[in-house]
Design an enzyme around this catalytic site. Structure first.
Site, short mmCIF file in Angstrom:
data_model
loop_
_atom_site.label_atom_id
_atom_site.label_comp_id
_atom_site.label_asym_id
_atom_site.label_seq_id
_atom_site.Cartn_x
_atom_site.Cartn_y
_atom_site.Cartn_z
N GLU A 124 -9.65 22.70 40.10
CA GLU A 124 -9.54 23.02 38.68
C GLU A 124 -9.14 21.77 37.89
OE1 GLU A 124 -9.12 24.14 34.91
OE2 GLU A 124 -10.14 25.35 36.45
N SER A 130 -7.28 31.17 36.20
CA SER A 130 -7.62 32.58 36.02
C SER A 130 -6.92 33.25 34.84
CB SER A 130 -7.28 33.33 37.31
OG SER A 130 -7.89 34.61 37.34
N CYS A 179 -10.60 35.28 26.06
CA CYS A 179 -10.89 36.14 24.90
C CYS A 179 -9.62 36.66 24.23
CB CYS A 179 -11.77 37.31 25.34
SG CYS A 179 -13.39 36.79 25.96
N VAL A 182 -13.96 16.83 38.98
CA VAL A 182 -15.07 16.37 39.80
C VAL A 182 -15.97 15.47 38.95
CG1 VAL A 182 -17.16 17.07 41.05
CG2 VAL A 182 -15.02 18.35 41.35
N ASN A 228 -17.61 36.80 35.09
CA ASN A 228 -16.99 37.53 36.20
C ASN A 228 -18.06 38.14 37.11
OD1 ASN A 228 -13.86 37.84 36.15
ND2 ASN A 228 -14.48 37.86 34.00
N ARG A 265 -33.63 60.66 16.32
CA ARG A 265 -34.34 61.84 15.82
C ARG A 265 -35.13 61.52 14.55
NH1 ARG A 265 -30.83 66.92 15.02
NH2 ARG A 265 -32.88 67.94 14.93
#
Length: 447
Positions: A32, A38, A42, A80, A303, A440
């Site tokens: 990370e 985690s 939102c 990375v 997710n 309808r």
């Protein structure tokens, strides 16, 4: 087998948990870039206003939980920089110490997410100029609000822009939204966006349309924002004009990227390079209505894609079902729901379509508290296949959007909506659900 996952949030850790549950003798390493694992991005706008008390509340599992309870070798502050798919190694640097690292892998998942777009405007580096995507972003905004902030300018009227407008308004700030286009919430059609504009006007939120920001001015702290038409004095600027996939480190590799940088994957979350997978906001998503890959980065999809990636990395052949483009936004007293295609999207795809719109009450009119729902359905005019729906109102939007999303997933026609056995009691519905009332009307018009 050694599994390496780049990214410690929704997609990455959903995958890690599936590997824990489904692969024997798995060695799982997660890398990370930041310092938090985690969490629910939102929820961050609601931390700003205090509706959610703290960023701690949006953290699902701590890094210690992943390490101690699930045996995952979870690393922090590890960025990375490159991948060698031939040698099956990833290379990077520890951002706190500057120390280089290398991790070998048998199977690799790229789940690096996305970052906010930040234009090269003069003044973006000034104090009290912000973006919102991470918990550290949230803390920086909260620190700014400790000072005298009365006027807030939000650049961009999409998901985050509207949610932050509401939450700054809740704090008693004067809120201004500057939108380059001619409407807020561009995922909606113009005839639906008028409801959003009216809500903003009714609540005292200033909406500036069709103006292009040119620069932000101030000495050390923002003092004003300048567009192609005028200057607006302001104390804080939030830039919210979309995101881009975090994939620049993949340039020069054999991994196929789309023009916007999103990683191309198949339905099993596999890239074109053997034993390398991708999921979440850094990857494409298959759109069931468009029947092609799309890029709609949302936490729900991240997710799901992460789960699919983890199952397949562990040896289970599970395909991603795809998306239909569902989303929902709370804006002041309104709920804005959209699923499937808008009229604009159907036009671009050259689908033969028609639309039907109606305003109806969310439940039985005689039961106290009934409020209007503005509903728009889009369908193919050659076979009545449902293509999309947009609903705006105060109550009951979420239920109807989810019904439409389910109908879209299962390729139902607009006429078949009238056959659905939906729940009814006067406090919740009418004998004919609002979306059935719209359907309808189509049936009557087609007779």
């Amino acid at each position: 087998m050694k599994y390496v996952i780049i990214g410690g949030d929704a997609a990455g850790m959903s995958a890690a948990m599936q590997i824990v549950r489904n692969a024997e003798d798995a060695e799982i390493v997660t890398l990370e870039k930041g310092g938090i694992y985690s969490y629910g991005q939102c929820g961050l706008p609601y931390v700003i206003s205090g509706t959610v008390s703290s960023t701690d509340e949006v953290i699902a599992r701590s890094v210690e939980t992943f390490r101690q309870k699930y045996g995952i070798d979870a690393h922090l502050y590890c960025e990375v920089k490159s991948i060698d798919s031939g040698e099956k190694k990833v290379y990077g640097v520890h951002t706190k110490t500057g120390e280089a690292f290398c991790q070998s892998y048998d199977k690799l998942l790229i789940a690096t997410g996305a970052s906010p777009n930040l234009p090269e405007w003069e003044g973006v580096e000034l104090e009290h100029v912000h973006v919102l995507k991470t918990i550290p972003d949230t803390h920086r905004i909260l620190d700014s609000l400790k000072e005298e902030i009365n006027d807030v300018t939000i650049v961009g009227g999409g998901y985050i822009g509207l949610e932050m407008a509401e939450n700054f308004h809740k704090l008693g700030k004067h809120v201004r939204i500057i939108q380059r286009g001619k409407q807020l919430a561009s995922i909606f059609d113009e005839d639906m966006a008028v409801h959003i504009h009216k809500e903003a006007q009714d609540k005292g939120i200033e909406v500036i349309l069709e103006e292009d920001v040119k620069r932000i001015v101030g000495e050390t702290t923002v003092e004003a924002i300048v567009t192609d038409k005028r200057r607006y004095e302001t104390d804080l600027v939030l830039i919210s004009i979309g995101v881009h996939p975090n994939t620049t480190f993949l340039k020069g590799t054999d991994i196929r990227l789309r023009k916007n940088g999103a990683i191309e994957v198949n339905r099993y979350m596999e890239t074109n390079v053997k034993d390398i997978y991708a999921a979440g906001d850094c990857a494409v998503q298959y759109h069931r209505i468009k029947k092609q890959d799309d890029y709609i980065p949302l936490g729900t999809t991240a997710n799901k894609q992460g789960r699919i990636a983890g199952l397949n990395m562990a040896g289970n052949g599970v395909a991603f079902g795809g998306i239909v483009g569902s989303s929902i936004i709370k804006f002041m007293d309104l709920t804005l729901g959209k699923t499937g295609l808008s009229e604009k999207e159907a036009s671009v795809l050259q689908f033969p379509f028609q639309t039907i719109s109606l305003e109806v009450k969310n439940h039985a009119d005689y039961y106290p508290g009934a409020s209007p729902l503005s509903i728009k359905l889009i369908y193919r005019k050659d076979n009545d296949l449902l293509l999309g729906g947009q609903i705006i109102g105060k109550n009951g939007v979420d239920k109807r959007i989810d019904v439409l999303a389910t109908a879209l997933f299962n390729k139902m026609s607009i006429t078949e909506l009238t056959d659905l056995d939906l729940s009814y009691a006067p406090p919740y519905n009418s004998p004919w659900d609002p979306i059935q009332q719209v359907a309808r009307r189509h049936s009557r018009n087609s007779m």
